[in-house]
Design a protein around this motif. Structure first.
Motif, PDB file in Angstrom:
ATOM      1  N   ILE A 201       0.824  -1.207   0.000  1.00 61.47           N
ATOM      2  CA  ILE A 201       0.000   0.000   0.000  1.00 61.47           C
ATOM      3  C   ILE A 201       0.862   1.262   0.000  1.00 61.47           C
ATOM      4  O   ILE A 201       0.585   2.226  -0.721  1.00 61.47           O
ATOM      5  CB  ILE A 201      -0.959  -0.010   1.208  1.00 61.47           C
ATOM      6  CG1 ILE A 201      -2.027  -1.087   1.009  1.00 61.47           C
ATOM      7  CG2 ILE A 201      -1.615   1.358   1.401  1.00 61.47           C
ATOM      8  CD1 ILE A 201      -2.922  -1.288   2.216  1.00 61.47           C
ATOM      9  N   VAL A 202       1.928   1.256   0.815  1.00 63.78           N
ATOM     10  CA  VAL A 202       2.713   2.485   0.944  1.00 63.78           C
ATOM     11  C   VAL A 202       3.482   2.808  -0.333  1.00 63.78           C
ATOM     12  O   VAL A 202       3.871   3.960  -0.556  1.00 63.78           O
ATOM     13  CB  VAL A 202       3.686   2.385   2.137  1.00 63.78           C
ATOM     14  CG1 VAL A 202       4.937   1.599   1.784  1.00 63.78           C
ATOM     15  CG2 VAL A 202       4.070   3.786   2.639  1.00 63.78           C
TER      16      VAL A 202
ATOM     17  N   ASP B 121      -5.742   8.866   3.104  1.00 58.12           N
ATOM     18  CA  ASP B 121      -6.334   7.864   3.991  1.00 58.12           C
ATOM     19  C   ASP B 121      -5.466   6.617   4.075  1.00 58.12           C
ATOM     20  O   ASP B 121      -5.436   5.941   5.108  1.00 58.12           O
ATOM     21  CB  ASP B 121      -7.731   7.477   3.495  1.00 58.12           C
ATOM     22  CG  ASP B 121      -8.763   8.569   3.744  1.00 58.12           C
ATOM     23  OD1 ASP B 121      -8.493   9.453   4.577  1.00 58.12           O
ATOM     24  OD2 ASP B 121      -9.832   8.539   3.097  1.00 58.12           O
ATOM     25  N   ALA B 122      -4.770   6.309   3.004  1.00 56.55           N
ATOM     26  CA  ALA B 122      -3.912   5.118   3.001  1.00 56.55           C
ATOM     27  C   ALA B 122      -2.824   5.219   4.057  1.00 56.55           C
ATOM     28  O   ALA B 122      -2.421   4.208   4.647  1.00 56.55           O
ATOM     29  CB  ALA B 122      -3.288   4.921   1.621  1.00 56.55           C
ATOM     30  N   ILE B 123      -2.352   6.437   4.320  1.00 57.91           N
ATOM     31  CA  ILE B 123      -1.300   6.622   5.325  1.00 57.91           C
ATOM     32  C   ILE B 123      -1.786   6.163   6.697  1.00 57.91           C
ATOM     33  O   ILE B 123      -1.107   5.412   7.400  1.00 57.91           O
ATOM     34  CB  ILE B 123      -0.849   8.093   5.362  1.00 57.91           C
ATOM     35  CG1 ILE B 123      -0.143   8.456   4.053  1.00 57.91           C
ATOM     36  CG2 ILE B 123       0.073   8.339   6.560  1.00 57.91           C
ATOM     37  CD1 ILE B 123       0.200   9.918   3.934  1.00 57.91           C
ATOM     38  N   SER B 124      -2.994   6.620   7.087  1.00 58.00           N
ATOM     39  CA  SER B 124      -3.535   6.205   8.382  1.00 58.00           C
ATOM     40  C   SER B 124      -3.916   4.730   8.376  1.00 58.00           C
ATOM     41  O   SER B 124      -3.784   4.047   9.404  1.00 58.00           O
ATOM     42  CB  SER B 124      -4.762   7.065   8.737  1.00 58.00           C
ATOM     43  OG  SER B 124      -4.387   8.398   8.980  1.00 58.00           O
ATOM     44  N   ALA B 125      -4.398   4.227   7.235  1.00 59.47           N
ATOM     45  CA  ALA B 125      -4.745   2.807   7.141  1.00 59.47           C
ATOM     46  C   ALA B 125      -3.505   1.938   7.342  1.00 59.47           C
ATOM     47  O   ALA B 125      -3.576   0.866   7.957  1.00 59.47           O
ATOM     48  CB  ALA B 125      -5.389   2.506   5.790  1.00 59.47           C
TER      49      ALA B 125
ATOM     50  N   HIS C  41     -20.767   5.336   1.908  1.00 59.34           N
ATOM     51  CA  HIS C  41     -21.965   5.036   2.699  1.00 59.34           C
ATOM     52  C   HIS C  41     -21.754   5.324   4.187  1.00 59.34           C
ATOM     53  O   HIS C  41     -22.157   4.540   5.049  1.00 59.34           O
ATOM     54  CB  HIS C  41     -22.397   3.583   2.501  1.00 59.34           C
ATOM     55  CG  HIS C  41     -22.730   3.233   1.086  1.00 59.34           C
ATOM     56  ND1 HIS C  41     -23.710   3.901   0.361  1.00 59.34           N
ATOM     57  CD2 HIS C  41     -22.204   2.299   0.251  1.00 59.34           C
ATOM     58  CE1 HIS C  41     -23.790   3.383  -0.861  1.00 59.34           C
ATOM     59  NE2 HIS C  41     -22.882   2.423  -0.956  1.00 59.34           N
ATOM     60  N   GLY C  42     -21.108   6.438   4.471  1.00 56.01           N
ATOM     61  CA  GLY C  42     -20.948   6.865   5.853  1.00 56.01           C
ATOM     62  C   GLY C  42     -19.814   6.205   6.607  1.00 56.01           C
ATOM     63  O   GLY C  42     -19.630   6.468   7.805  1.00 56.01           O
ATOM     64  N   ILE C  43     -19.062   5.342   5.948  1.00 55.23           N
ATOM     65  CA  ILE C  43     -17.919   4.678   6.593  1.00 55.23           C
ATOM     66  C   ILE C  43     -16.633   5.321   6.091  1.00 55.23           C
ATOM     67  O   ILE C  43     -16.439   5.494   4.888  1.00 55.23           O
ATOM     68  CB  ILE C  43     -17.907   3.165   6.291  1.00 55.23           C
ATOM     69  CG1 ILE C  43     -19.229   2.528   6.742  1.00 55.23           C
ATOM     70  CG2 ILE C  43     -16.728   2.487   6.988  1.00 55.23           C
ATOM     71  CD1 ILE C  43     -19.336   1.058   6.385  1.00 55.23           C
ATOM     72  N   GLY C  44     -15.732   5.679   7.001  1.00 54.17           N
ATOM     73  CA  GLY C  44     -14.508   6.386   6.654  1.00 54.17           C
ATOM     74  C   GLY C  44     -13.544   5.558   5.824  1.00 54.17           C
ATOM     75  O   GLY C  44     -13.454   4.328   5.972  1.00 54.17           O
ATOM     76  N   GLY C  45     -12.812   6.235   4.953  1.00 54.15           N
ATOM     77  CA  GLY C  45     -11.866   5.562   4.073  1.00 54.15           C
ATOM     78  C   GLY C  45     -10.747   4.868   4.822  1.00 54.15           C
ATOM     79  O   GLY C  45     -10.272   3.801   4.406  1.00 54.15           O
ATOM     80  N   VAL C  46     -10.298   5.451   5.954  1.00 53.67           N
ATOM     81  CA  VAL C  46      -9.236   4.825   6.744  1.00 53.67           C
ATOM     82  C   VAL C  46      -9.692   3.467   7.257  1.00 53.67           C
ATOM     83  O   VAL C  46      -8.979   2.458   7.149  1.00 53.67           O
ATOM     84  CB  VAL C  46      -8.808   5.733   7.915  1.00 53.67           C
ATOM     85  CG1 VAL C  46      -7.833   5.007   8.830  1.00 53.67           C
ATOM     86  CG2 VAL C  46      -8.195   7.021   7.398  1.00 53.67           C
TER      87      VAL C  46
END
Length: 517
Positions: A125-126, A388-392, A463-468
């Protein structure tokens, strides 16, 4: 006489090969000394890139204020604690699979596979973030500002960089190490100049947002629990990568001891760098300015600090940082999957060693292709998803680092009461680090689940769910599915149960496994 009961080169996994020989898995052993190991470890973290990608996001978290340097110190605590666990697990079993094989030994194969997958997935991912920033600053460095502002051209440049680092990783560890010497020098010299000049010029000219450096920036109690958790998970991302030296342990001198020493030194070097550089930026323009530039904090502040000519030094620094980190991210990634293939938990192709280059050649090609596909799809969908990928990634790092820390205590459980040193360094320290990572993980998952239109912790949502939350949890769900497939295809590995350290001079099961030619 009190016994420390720690493994030495006489025990465990079949001794340490000398330089020029092959490791158990066919890699070139003894190729890296302590200096090369430290360079690769620091380069893998990519200090300049990591700061460029996260300082603005961190400053924008409600409740952080002037506390960014404090957050970096807080994030350092669990890192140095689990580093003790990494050190002792490497002493027992210097396997390039590190987190994967060590947690498999402590907890059994299924749980170890999932924890190892978290480490592998975070690296895939990174790569997207690394090459994106490398491409952007490459264009800025040569004056192609319109290309730097274009998602399309940044993506094209990013893909090109993945292909370039693939060549370096595929043709050998020595070539990769020599490339890192040059890239590290190009990264560190401009960073040192920027940090010193930002503080000197800030105090001399008092620019907009200037704030004198205060002790409270480094030690404060005025940060809420939510802000602390969200900030520390970003700090986890900044520190993540210091353990790269343990993924190339089979290619290092004194593979049982030196990589662990290098890993601990890397964490100490990084905390000093992050605290000083962040304090310098905050001193010059204040946290408000940093928060307004979440995707690229160095570009505007470098122009203000260094001027329109010398700011290109900072652009060069960030560019080489992203490129160097992409190289040292792919390097351990291919070694981790090599170990998984050698232990019969991934397809054999990931473990095939090239007879000339002594690298997992085809595994490198496959993982690079996966990284390219993921990167292109992510930027095509929404380039903000890179933030968001950074926090994920922080979520997966919490799983990998916390799991490894706890694995040390479990694996050495019969040795803990034999000495005070064992009790604290094999037991208390890595377990405390694991508990901190677990608490951070729970808090971040809770806070990152809801999406409020980009005003919270996530820049994207569905749908209201965060990308992280979606990226972090979704990636681990994919991992469970892949494990189920491998369990059916290659069931032998998943029959392994938990182990304990067998004692001084005793062989460790499966230590010599490699993919058959």
């Amino acid at each position: 006489m009190e016994s420390t009961s720690v493994p030495s080169t006489a025990g465990g996994a079949a001794g340490t090969p000398q330089g020029g020989d092959e490791s158990a898995k066919g890699l070139s052993s003894g190729a890296l000394g302590l200096f090369a190991s430290i360079v690769i470890g620091v380069a893998s973290v990519a200090p300049a890139y990591s700061l460029a990608a996260t300082v603005g996001i961190l400053a924008g978290i409600a409740g952080i204020g002037m506390g960014s340097p404090f957050i970096f110190l807080a994030g350092f605590v669990p890192m140095i604690l689990v580093a003790s666990g990494f050190f002792y697990m490497n002493r027992a079993d210097p396997d390039c699979g590190e987190t994967f094989i060590w947690t498999s030994r402590a907890f059994g194969a299924p749980l170890g596979w999932i924890i190892g997958f978290a480490a592998v997935a975070s690296s895939v991912i990174v790569m997207a973030n690394l090459v994106q920033i490398a491409a952007q600053y490459m264009f800025l460095m040569v004056g192609m500002n319109s290309a730097a502002a274009s998602t399309f051209w940044n993506t094209v440049g990013g893909v090109a960089w993945i292909l370039i680092v693939t060549v370096f990783v595929a043709i050998g560890i020595n070539v990769s190490a020599r490339a890192q010497y040059v890239l590290m020098a190009l990264q560190m010299i401009p960073l040192i100049l920027f940090t010193a000049w930002a503080i000197i010029k800030g105090y001399a000219t008092h620019p907009a947002g200037f704030a004198p450096i205060r002790l409270s920036w480094f030690f404060t109690t005025h940060v809420s629990g939510s802000a602390l958790a969200a900030g520390v998970v970003l700090a986890v991302f900044l520190y993540w990568g210091w353990d790269t030296v343990l993924a190339v342990n089979e290619e290092s001198e004194d593979s049982r001891t030196m990589p662990g020493v290098s890993a601990v030194l890397n964490t100490l070097i990084l905390v000093v760098m992050y605290v000083l550089i962040t304090a310098a930026m905050q001193c010059y323009h204040g946290p408000g300015f940093l928060a307004k530039n979440p995707g690229d904090v160095f570009s505007p502040i470098a122009h203000d600090v260094m001027g329109s000519t010398w700011d290109r030094l900072v652009f060069l620094c960030i560019f080489t940082s992203g490129a160097a980190s992409a190289l040292t991210t792919l390097l351990p990634l291919t070694r981790q999957t090599l170990s998984m293939a050698a232990h019969k938990s991934l397809p054999k192709v990931f473990g095939r060693i090239h007879p000339k280059y002594m690298t997992p050649f085809w595994g490198t090609i496959i993982l690079s292709a996966v990284s390219i596909v993921y990167y292109v799809l992510l930027t095509w969908w929404n380039v903000n998803a890179l933030y968001d990928a950074i926090s994920a990634i922080g979520i997966m790092v919490c799983i990998a680092y916390g799991g490894t820390g706890l694995a040390c205590t479990v694996y050495y459980r019969k040795e803990l009461l034999k000495s005070a040193k064992n009790f604290f360094l094999m037991g208390v320290a890595p377990t405390a680090g694991a508990i901190i990572f677990a608490l951070i993980l729970i808090k971040v998952l809770w806070d990152d689940y809801p999406y409020d239109g980009g005003n919270g912790n996530s820049y994207t949502g569905i749908h209201g769910i965060g990308g992280v939350f979606l990226m972090g949890v979704g990636t681990m769900v994919v991992g469970v599915i892949l494990m189920a497939i491998m369990w059916i295809v290659r069931p032998e590995f998943f029959k392994r149960g938990p182990e304990t350290w067998p004692g001084e001079g005793q062989p460790i099961p499966y230590a010599e496994e490699r993919v058959a030619e």
